[in-house]
Design a protein around this motif. Structure first.
Motif, PDB file in Angstrom:
ATOM      1  N   THR A  28       0.815  -1.216   0.000  1.00 33.68           N
ATOM      2  CA  THR A  28       0.000   0.000   0.000  1.00 33.68           C
ATOM      3  C   THR A  28       0.849   1.266   0.000  1.00 33.68           C
ATOM      4  OG1 THR A  28      -0.192  -0.044   2.420  1.00 33.68           O
ATOM      5  CG2 THR A  28      -1.941  -1.105   1.156  1.00 33.68           C
ATOM      6  N   GLN A  29       2.082   1.169   0.498  1.00 36.67           N
ATOM      7  CA  GLN A  29       2.934   2.352   0.606  1.00 36.67           C
ATOM      8  C   GLN A  29       4.130   2.299  -0.344  1.00 36.67           C
ATOM      9  OE1 GLN A  29       2.289   5.046   1.809  1.00 36.67           O
ATOM     10  NE2 GLN A  29       1.714   5.102   3.953  1.00 36.67           N
ATOM     11  N   LEU A  30       4.106   1.396  -1.320  1.00 33.29           N
ATOM     12  CA  LEU A  30       5.271   1.240  -2.189  1.00 33.29           C
ATOM     13  C   LEU A  30       5.643   2.541  -2.894  1.00 33.29           C
ATOM     14  CD1 LEU A  30       7.372  -0.714  -3.201  1.00 33.29           C
ATOM     15  CD2 LEU A  30       5.782  -1.455  -5.000  1.00 33.29           C
ATOM     16  N   ALA A  31       4.661   3.295  -3.330  1.00 30.66           N
ATOM     17  CA  ALA A  31       4.952   4.568  -4.009  1.00 30.66           C
ATOM     18  C   ALA A  31       5.701   5.523  -3.095  1.00 30.66           C
ATOM     19  CB  ALA A  31       3.652   5.213  -4.488  1.00 30.66           C
ATOM     20  N   ALA A  71       2.757   3.650 -13.444  1.00 26.58           N
ATOM     21  CA  ALA A  71       3.873   3.147 -12.646  1.00 26.58           C
ATOM     22  C   ALA A  71       3.370   2.240 -11.534  1.00 26.58           C
ATOM     23  CB  ALA A  71       4.673   4.306 -12.076  1.00 26.58           C
ATOM     24  N   GLN A  72       2.274   2.625 -10.889  1.00 27.12           N
ATOM     25  CA  GLN A  72       1.790   1.821  -9.774  1.00 27.12           C
ATOM     26  C   GLN A  72       1.163   0.509 -10.255  1.00 27.12           C
ATOM     27  OE1 GLN A  72      -0.160   3.882  -6.570  1.00 27.12           O
ATOM     28  NE2 GLN A  72       1.004   5.738  -6.964  1.00 27.12           N
ATOM     29  N   LEU A  73       0.581   0.508 -11.426  1.00 27.18           N
ATOM     30  CA  LEU A  73       0.110  -0.757 -11.995  1.00 27.18           C
ATOM     31  C   LEU A  73       1.279  -1.689 -12.295  1.00 27.18           C
ATOM     32  CD1 LEU A  73      -2.645   0.590 -14.411  1.00 27.18           C
ATOM     33  CD2 LEU A  73      -3.030  -0.773 -12.353  1.00 27.18           C
ATOM     34  N   LEU A  74       2.353  -1.122 -12.832  1.00 29.08           N
ATOM     35  CA  LEU A  74       3.535  -1.932 -13.138  1.00 29.08           C
ATOM     36  C   LEU A  74       4.223  -2.409 -11.859  1.00 29.08           C
ATOM     37  CD1 LEU A  74       5.026   0.144 -16.110  1.00 29.08           C
ATOM     38  CD2 LEU A  74       3.820  -2.050 -16.223  1.00 29.08           C
ATOM     39  N   LEU A  75       4.306  -1.533 -10.856  1.00 25.68           N
ATOM     40  CA  LEU A  75       4.894  -1.937  -9.580  1.00 25.68           C
ATOM     41  C   LEU A  75       4.058  -3.029  -8.922  1.00 25.68           C
ATOM     42  CD1 LEU A  75       5.901   1.574  -8.181  1.00 25.68           C
ATOM     43  CD2 LEU A  75       7.475  -0.283  -8.776  1.00 25.68           C
ATOM     44  N   GLY A  76       2.743  -2.926  -9.060  1.00 24.13           N
ATOM     45  CA  GLY A  76       1.881  -3.965  -8.519  1.00 24.13           C
ATOM     46  C   GLY A  76       2.119  -5.302  -9.196  1.00 24.13           C
ATOM     47  N   LEU A  77       2.282  -5.278 -10.505  1.00 25.85           N
ATOM     48  CA  LEU A  77       2.565  -6.507 -11.252  1.00 25.85           C
ATOM     49  C   LEU A  77       3.902  -7.096 -10.822  1.00 25.85           C
ATOM     50  CD1 LEU A  77       1.875  -8.490 -13.528  1.00 25.85           C
ATOM     51  CD2 LEU A  77       2.964  -6.902 -15.133  1.00 25.85           C
ATOM     52  N   LEU A  78       4.902  -6.234 -10.646  1.00 30.26           N
ATOM     53  CA  LEU A  78       6.229  -6.693 -10.246  1.00 30.26           C
ATOM     54  C   LEU A  78       6.204  -7.311  -8.847  1.00 30.26           C
ATOM     55  CD1 LEU A  78       9.276  -6.811 -10.869  1.00 30.26           C
ATOM     56  CD2 LEU A  78       9.481  -4.531  -9.887  1.00 30.26           C
ATOM     57  N   LEU A  79       5.570  -6.619  -7.898  1.00 33.12           N
ATOM     58  CA  LEU A  79       5.505  -7.133  -6.531  1.00 33.12           C
ATOM     59  C   LEU A  79       4.705  -8.430  -6.474  1.00 33.12           C
ATOM     60  CD1 LEU A  79       6.145  -6.734  -3.523  1.00 33.12           C
ATOM     61  CD2 LEU A  79       4.035  -5.405  -3.338  1.00 33.12           C
ATOM     62  N   ALA A  80       3.601  -8.476  -7.195  1.00 30.43           N
ATOM     63  CA  ALA A  80       2.772  -9.679  -7.196  1.00 30.43           C
ATOM     64  C   ALA A  80       3.532 -10.875  -7.761  1.00 30.43           C
ATOM     65  CB  ALA A  80       1.501  -9.438  -8.007  1.00 30.43           C
ATOM     66  N   THR A  81       4.256 -10.658  -8.844  1.00 26.95           N
ATOM     67  CA  THR A  81       5.023 -11.744  -9.457  1.00 26.95           C
ATOM     68  C   THR A  81       6.110 -12.240  -8.511  1.00 26.95           C
ATOM     69  OG1 THR A  81       4.596 -10.840 -11.665  1.00 26.95           O
ATOM     70  CG2 THR A  81       6.413 -12.406 -11.438  1.00 26.95           C
ATOM     71  N   ALA A  82       6.848 -11.301  -7.903  1.00 24.55           N
ATOM     72  CA  ALA A  82       7.912 -11.684  -6.980  1.00 24.55           C
ATOM     73  C   ALA A  82       7.347 -12.454  -5.783  1.00 24.55           C
ATOM     74  CB  ALA A  82       8.659 -10.440  -6.502  1.00 24.55           C
ATOM     75  N   LEU A  98      -3.260  -5.882  -6.762  1.00 26.15           N
ATOM     76  CA  LEU A  98      -4.377  -4.939  -6.790  1.00 26.15           C
ATOM     77  C   LEU A  98      -4.227  -3.841  -5.740  1.00 26.15           C
ATOM     78  CD1 LEU A  98      -7.322  -7.493  -7.167  1.00 26.15           C
ATOM     79  CD2 LEU A  98      -6.363  -6.006  -8.945  1.00 26.15           C
ATOM     80  N   VAL A  99      -3.558  -4.177  -4.646  1.00 24.77           N
ATOM     81  CA  VAL A  99      -3.423  -3.225  -3.540  1.00 24.77           C
ATOM     82  C   VAL A  99      -2.451  -2.097  -3.876  1.00 24.77           C
ATOM     83  CG1 VAL A  99      -2.474  -2.989  -1.210  1.00 24.77           C
ATOM     84  CG2 VAL A  99      -4.127  -4.768  -1.691  1.00 24.77           C
ATOM     85  N   VAL A 100      -1.403  -2.388  -4.603  1.00 24.21           N
ATOM     86  CA  VAL A 100      -0.399  -1.349  -4.904  1.00 24.21           C
ATOM     87  C   VAL A 100      -1.039  -0.116  -5.544  1.00 24.21           C
ATOM     88  CG1 VAL A 100       1.653  -0.770  -6.245  1.00 24.21           C
ATOM     89  CG2 VAL A 100       1.560  -2.933  -4.995  1.00 24.21           C
ATOM     90  N   PRO A 101      -1.831  -0.255  -6.613  1.00 31.11           N
ATOM     91  CA  PRO A 101      -2.429   0.959  -7.200  1.00 31.11           C
ATOM     92  C   PRO A 101      -3.563   1.559  -6.370  1.00 31.11           C
ATOM     93  CG  PRO A 101      -3.081  -0.986  -8.444  1.00 31.11           C
ATOM     94  CD  PRO A 101      -2.023  -1.426  -7.480  1.00 31.11           C
ATOM     95  N   SER A 102      -3.966   0.902  -5.276  1.00 33.01           N
ATOM     96  CA  SER A 102      -4.924   1.548  -4.383  1.00 33.01           C
ATOM     97  C   SER A 102      -4.328   2.824  -3.802  1.00 33.01           C
ATOM     98  CB  SER A 102      -5.340   0.605  -3.253  1.00 33.01           C
ATOM     99  OG  SER A 102      -4.329   0.482  -2.259  1.00 33.01           O
ATOM    100  N   HIS A 103      -3.005   2.877  -3.739  1.00 37.99           N
ATOM    101  CA  HIS A 103      -2.319   4.082  -3.263  1.00 37.99           C
ATOM    102  C   HIS A 103      -2.671   5.277  -4.159  1.00 37.99           C
ATOM    103  CE1 HIS A 103       1.183   5.984  -1.113  1.00 37.99           C
ATOM    104  NE2 HIS A 103       1.041   6.810  -2.136  1.00 37.99           N
ATOM    105  N   TRP A 104      -2.667   5.050  -5.456  1.00 34.95           N
ATOM    106  CA  TRP A 104      -2.980   6.136  -6.399  1.00 34.95           C
ATOM    107  C   TRP A 104      -4.429   6.586  -6.241  1.00 34.95           C
ATOM    108  CZ3 TRP A 104      -6.163   7.448 -10.432  1.00 34.95           C
ATOM    109  CH2 TRP A 104      -5.714   8.469 -11.280  1.00 34.95           C
TER     110      TRP A 104
END
Length: 220
Positions: A28-31, A71-82, A98-104
């Motif tokens: 949720t705070q990755l950005a 960027a947050q959609l891509l970061l979400g994909l990266l974190l989810a894959t890892a 899905l949670v990563v872009p909730s920040h945006w």
């Protein structure tokens, strides 16, 4: 938005008990975790303008790599894959993605129109709730309280640490938020960037809290 992001992490923890609260805080705070380092590197830019908005003095000039929707959609994909590859929990991975872009989406509510949609010459959006300090504080604390209520309903402390460290985390978050909102703004960008690195501590605290709590049904 600050407390609201943590509220989201706390609230969705019951959906995937195997995913640590620390990992949800990371998502949720990755950005905002990446942004201070990008500031220090000169990749992204901000100006400190006291009085710019009632709840924030920051003029976000350029931050598409941490805060654009793309960027947050891509970061979400990266974190989810890892996460999926490491933990072999693909349902949890989907939730994190899905949670990563909730920040945006939450930032969209509070920011003035400075949030980019994508890299380059993107339109900027924002609903400017930061111009209303009472409403901002009410929503921030309300989201944290709602998430905390959900988390407490879904978990029980394994030990005394599990009880007290949770409330210590909450107090820490609220104190940091109130200090940033009502205290003097940082004197310069370097101070802002270095002080913002304290956000990583919340991820560590999230792991500590979760290690000392268990799903409610697992405690006799």
């Amino acid at each position: 938005m600050f407390l609201g992001h943590f509220g989201v992490a706390l609230a969705i923890k019951p959906l995937q008990p195997r995913v640590s609260l620390g990992t949800l805080f990371l998502a949720t705070q990755l950005a905002d975790l990446l942004w201070p380092t990008l500031l220090l590197l000169g990749v992204e830019r901000v100006q400190i303008r006291p009085g710019l908005m009632a709840a924030s003095p920051f003029d976000f000039i350029y931050y598409p790599f941490s805060h654009s929707l793309l960027a947050q959609l891509l970061l979400g994909l990266l974190l989810a894959t890892a996460y999926g590859l490491i933990q072999h929990n693909w349902r949890g991975a989907l939730l994190l993605g899905l949670v990563v872009p909730s920040h945006w989406l939450l930032d969209l509510v509070v920011h003035r129109p400075d949030l980019p949609l994508y890299f380059g010459s993107s339109p900027k959006v924002g609903l400017s709730l930061w111009n209303n300090l009472p409403a901002t504080v009410t929503i921030e604390i309300g989201l944290l309280a709602l998430g905390l209520w959900q988390y407490i309903r879904a978990t029980r402390p394994r030990n005394r640490t599990g009880r007290f460290v949770l409330w210590g985390l909450v107090v820490f978050l609220v104190v940091v938020y109130l200090g940033a909102t009502f205290g003097p703004p940082p004197t310069d960008i370097s101070t802002l960037a270095w002080s913002s690195q304290v956000l990583w501590l919340t991820v560590v605290l999230g792991y500590w809290v979760d290690a000392n709590r268990a799903p409610a049904g697992n405690i006799g």
